[in-house]
Design a protein around this motif. Structure first.
Motif, PDB file in Angstrom:
ATOM      1  N   ASP A  97       0.816  -1.216   0.000  1.00 36.91           N
ATOM      2  CA  ASP A  97       0.000   0.000   0.000  1.00 36.91           C
ATOM      3  C   ASP A  97       0.850   1.265   0.000  1.00 36.91           C
ATOM      4  N   GLY A  98       2.181   1.123   0.031  1.00 37.29           N
ATOM      5  CA  GLY A  98       3.043   2.282  -0.124  1.00 37.29           C
ATOM      6  C   GLY A  98       3.708   2.800   1.128  1.00 37.29           C
ATOM      7  N   TYR A  99       3.276   2.329   2.290  1.00 39.67           N
ATOM      8  CA  TYR A  99       3.936   2.809   3.506  1.00 39.67           C
ATOM      9  C   TYR A  99       5.074   1.861   3.889  1.00 39.67           C
ATOM     10  N   VAL A 100       5.981   2.373   4.744  1.00 45.88           N
ATOM     11  CA  VAL A 100       7.159   1.614   5.145  1.00 45.88           C
ATOM     12  C   VAL A 100       7.240   1.592   6.662  1.00 45.88           C
ATOM     13  N   VAL A 101       7.442   0.408   7.221  1.00 40.70           N
ATOM     14  CA  VAL A 101       7.623   0.236   8.658  1.00 40.70           C
ATOM     15  C   VAL A 101       9.122   0.127   8.940  1.00 40.70           C
ATOM     16  N   LEU A 102       9.603   0.910   9.901  1.00 42.43           N
ATOM     17  CA  LEU A 102      11.022   0.919  10.218  1.00 42.43           C
ATOM     18  C   LEU A 102      11.233   0.815  11.724  1.00 42.43           C
ATOM     19  N   ARG A 103      12.497   0.627  12.107  1.00 39.95           N
ATOM     20  CA  ARG A 103      12.912   0.739  13.506  1.00 39.95           C
ATOM     21  C   ARG A 103      14.010   1.788  13.583  1.00 39.95           C
ATOM     22  N   SER A 104      13.912   2.652  14.581  1.00 46.10           N
ATOM     23  CA  SER A 104      14.925   3.679  14.780  1.00 46.10           C
ATOM     24  C   SER A 104      16.241   3.027  15.200  1.00 46.10           C
ATOM     25  N   PRO A 105      17.337   3.775  15.260  1.00 49.40           N
ATOM     26  CA  PRO A 105      18.622   3.175  15.647  1.00 49.40           C
ATOM     27  C   PRO A 105      18.596   2.441  16.980  1.00 49.40           C
ATOM     28  N   THR A 106      17.693   2.840  17.879  1.00 51.73           N
ATOM     29  CA  THR A 106      17.605   2.149  19.170  1.00 51.73           C
ATOM     30  C   THR A 106      16.339   1.308  19.289  1.00 51.73           C
ATOM     31  N   GLY A 107      15.747   0.947  18.139  1.00 55.67           N
ATOM     32  CA  GLY A 107      14.720  -0.089  18.139  1.00 55.67           C
ATOM     33  C   GLY A 107      13.284   0.331  18.223  1.00 55.67           C
ATOM     34  N   LEU A 108      12.962   1.631  18.113  1.00 61.97           N
ATOM     35  CA  LEU A 108      11.559   2.053  18.193  1.00 61.97           C
ATOM     36  C   LEU A 108      10.863   1.870  16.852  1.00 61.97           C
ATOM     37  N   PRO A 109       9.754   1.104  16.780  1.00 63.97           N
ATOM     38  CA  PRO A 109       9.007   0.998  15.526  1.00 63.97           C
ATOM     39  C   PRO A 109       8.347   2.329  15.169  1.00 63.97           C
ATOM     40  N   PHE A 110       8.367   2.672  13.880  1.00 61.13           N
ATOM     41  CA  PHE A 110       7.621   3.828  13.389  1.00 61.13           C
ATOM     42  C   PHE A 110       7.308   3.593  11.922  1.00 61.13           C
ATOM     43  N   CYS A 111       6.375   4.385  11.398  1.00 62.23           N
ATOM     44  CA  CYS A 111       5.950   4.218  10.009  1.00 62.23           C
ATOM     45  C   CYS A 111       6.104   5.524   9.243  1.00 62.23           C
ATOM     46  N   LEU A 112       6.494   5.403   7.989  1.00 59.28           N
ATOM     47  CA  LEU A 112       6.475   6.511   7.043  1.00 59.28           C
ATOM     48  C   LEU A 112       5.321   6.255   6.084  1.00 59.28           C
ATOM     49  N   VAL A 113       4.376   7.190   6.047  1.00 60.59           N
ATOM     50  CA  VAL A 113       3.148   6.986   5.278  1.00 60.59           C
ATOM     51  C   VAL A 113       2.921   8.177   4.359  1.00 60.59           C
ATOM     52  N   HIS A 114       2.136   7.960   3.315  1.00 64.32           N
ATOM     53  CA  HIS A 114       1.789   9.041   2.405  1.00 64.32           C
ATOM     54  C   HIS A 114       1.016  10.129   3.153  1.00 64.32           C
ATOM     55  N   GLU A 115       1.235  11.372   2.749  1.00 64.53           N
ATOM     56  CA  GLU A 115       0.383  12.444   3.247  1.00 64.53           C
ATOM     57  C   GLU A 115      -1.058  12.057   2.945  1.00 64.53           C
ATOM     58  N   GLU A 116      -1.900  12.216   3.927  1.00 68.47           N
ATOM     59  CA  GLU A 116      -3.269  11.756   3.731  1.00 68.47           C
ATOM     60  C   GLU A 116      -4.258  12.846   4.078  1.00 68.47           C
ATOM     61  N   ARG A 117      -5.413  12.725   3.493  1.00 68.35           N
ATOM     62  CA  ARG A 117      -6.516  13.596   3.873  1.00 68.35           C
ATOM     63  C   ARG A 117      -7.153  12.982   5.097  1.00 68.35           C
ATOM     64  N   LEU A 118      -6.843  13.558   6.242  1.00 68.02           N
ATOM     65  CA  LEU A 118      -7.306  12.962   7.486  1.00 68.02           C
ATOM     66  C   LEU A 118      -8.823  13.082   7.611  1.00 68.02           C
ATOM     67  N   PRO A 119      -9.471  12.073   8.164  1.00 67.45           N
ATOM     68  CA  PRO A 119     -10.923  12.159   8.362  1.00 67.45           C
ATOM     69  C   PRO A 119     -11.257  13.281   9.328  1.00 67.45           C
ATOM     70  N   VAL A 120     -12.402  13.900   9.128  1.00 68.53           N
ATOM     71  CA  VAL A 120     -12.829  14.968  10.024  1.00 68.53           C
ATOM     72  C   VAL A 120     -13.872  14.436  10.988  1.00 68.53           C
ATOM     73  N   ALA A 121     -14.046  15.180  12.081  1.00 71.95           N
ATOM     74  CA  ALA A 121     -15.025  14.762  13.077  1.00 71.95           C
ATOM     75  C   ALA A 121     -16.417  14.834  12.488  1.00 71.95           C
ATOM     76  N   GLY A 122     -17.279  14.021  12.955  1.00 70.98           N
ATOM     77  CA  GLY A 122     -18.638  14.003  12.479  1.00 70.98           C
ATOM     78  C   GLY A 122     -19.450  13.026  13.299  1.00 70.98           C
ATOM     79  N   GLN A 123     -18.753  12.381  14.243  1.00 72.01           N
ATOM     80  CA  GLN A 123     -19.409  11.451  15.134  1.00 72.01           C
ATOM     81  C   GLN A 123     -19.330  11.995  16.550  1.00 72.01           C
ATOM     82  N   ASP A 124     -20.305  11.688  17.340  1.00 70.53           N
ATOM     83  CA  ASP A 124     -20.280  12.127  18.728  1.00 70.53           C
ATOM     84  C   ASP A 124     -19.223  11.361  19.497  1.00 70.53           C
ATOM     85  N   PRO A 125     -18.596  12.008  20.496  1.00 66.65           N
ATOM     86  CA  PRO A 125     -17.649  11.263  21.334  1.00 66.65           C
ATOM     87  C   PRO A 125     -18.334  10.100  22.025  1.00 66.65           C
ATOM     88  N   VAL A 126     -17.524   9.124  22.416  1.00 66.48           N
ATOM     89  CA  VAL A 126     -18.040   8.018  23.204  1.00 66.48           C
ATOM     90  C   VAL A 126     -18.592   8.571  24.516  1.00 66.48           C
TER      91      VAL A 126
END
Length: 258
Positions: A97-126
């Motif tokens: 799907d185009g994203y990459v999962v990596l580990r930092s030099p000291t082992g922390l997982p993180f992801c590099l993902v495409h810039e995305e159109r983030l969803p907006v609020a429209g649902q009531d909070p729990v």
């Protein structure tokens, strides 16, 4: 270095803790939970009631304990991953799907993902009957083994292009994250014997005592109180902090006088 346009924190939940963990975090930050998505129905976004861009998502792991990781939004994840490798990161997985999962030099997982159109609020909070909420998600804190702190700090500053600066507390440094990114990034030099870097969430609040009580009522466990923050664990076992900084200004109150 890649132009990072956004940071989103992920709480990766033990599959047995998915329901209670996702519900807890929706209530903790006063958000609506998006429809679950993904090939295995493993992702959901927490949608702020204010309409602000989301800062937090949850993921159901196939296996393993609950943890926290970061997604960095970049124009080209493949090119950004190459830059990260040059700085000492290790690629763990390249998604179709185009994203990459990596580990930092000291082992922390993180992801590099495409810039995305983030969803907006429209649902009531729990629904949340545990009292008024005074906290807001402010940053992700990376808990780094003491002997490799400078290496990890240099990595994140180099990868993002954001300058590092000390805080008023000796063991903490922060990155000067541009305002449009929305979520801060802090690094802590730990004094324990951990082998790899982990991450946790920091929530700012104007009333720490009341907010701690509210979170405990939601299912969190109080771990330790410090001068200006309290450490808790969510119902899925993940540590996080409530701090005394004002959620609007991110400024700590003046210390009490003599």
């Amino acid at each position: 270095m890649p132009a990072v346009s956004g940071l989103v924190a992920f709480v990766d939940l033990d599959p047995l803790a998915w329901e209670r963990g996702s519900s807890f975090w929706a209530q903790a930050v006063g958000a609506g939970l998006s429809p679950v998505r993904g090939a295995d129905r493993e992702f959901a976004t927490l949608l702020p009631a204010s309409g602000a861009p989301p800062r937090l998502k949850v993921q159901r792991l196939r296996q393993g304990p609950t943890r926290t990781h970061l997604d960095l939004h970049v124009p080209d994840p493949v090119a950004a991953a190459a830059a990260a490798e040059g700085l000492g990161a290790e690629v763990a997985w390249r998604s179709e799907d185009g994203y990459v999962v990596l580990r930092s030099p000291t082992g922390l997982p993180f992801c590099l993902v495409h810039e995305e159109r983030l969803p907006v609020a429209g649902q009531d909070p729990v629904a949340d009957d545990s009292g008024p909420r005074t906290a807001a998600l402010a940053e992700v804190c990376l808990d780094v083994p003491a002997g490799r702190f400078e290496e990890e700090l240099d990595f994140w500053s180099g990868l993002t292009g954001w300058a590092a600066a000390p805080t008023t507390v000796e063991e903490f440094w922060f990155l000067r994250v541009p305002e449009h990114v929305g979520l801060g990034l802090l690094l802590q030099r730990t004094q324990d014997d951990r082998a790899a870097t982990t991450a946790h969430l920091d929530l700012d609040t104007t009333d720490r005592a009341a907010e701690v009580e509210r979170h405990v009522a939601l299912g969190a466990t109080r771990v330790a109180d410090h001068g200006r923050w309290t450490v808790l664990r969510d119902p899925a076992g993940s540590a996080y902090c409530l701090t005394d900084r004002d959620p609007g200004t991110e400024v700590l109150p003046a210390p009490p006088g003599p």
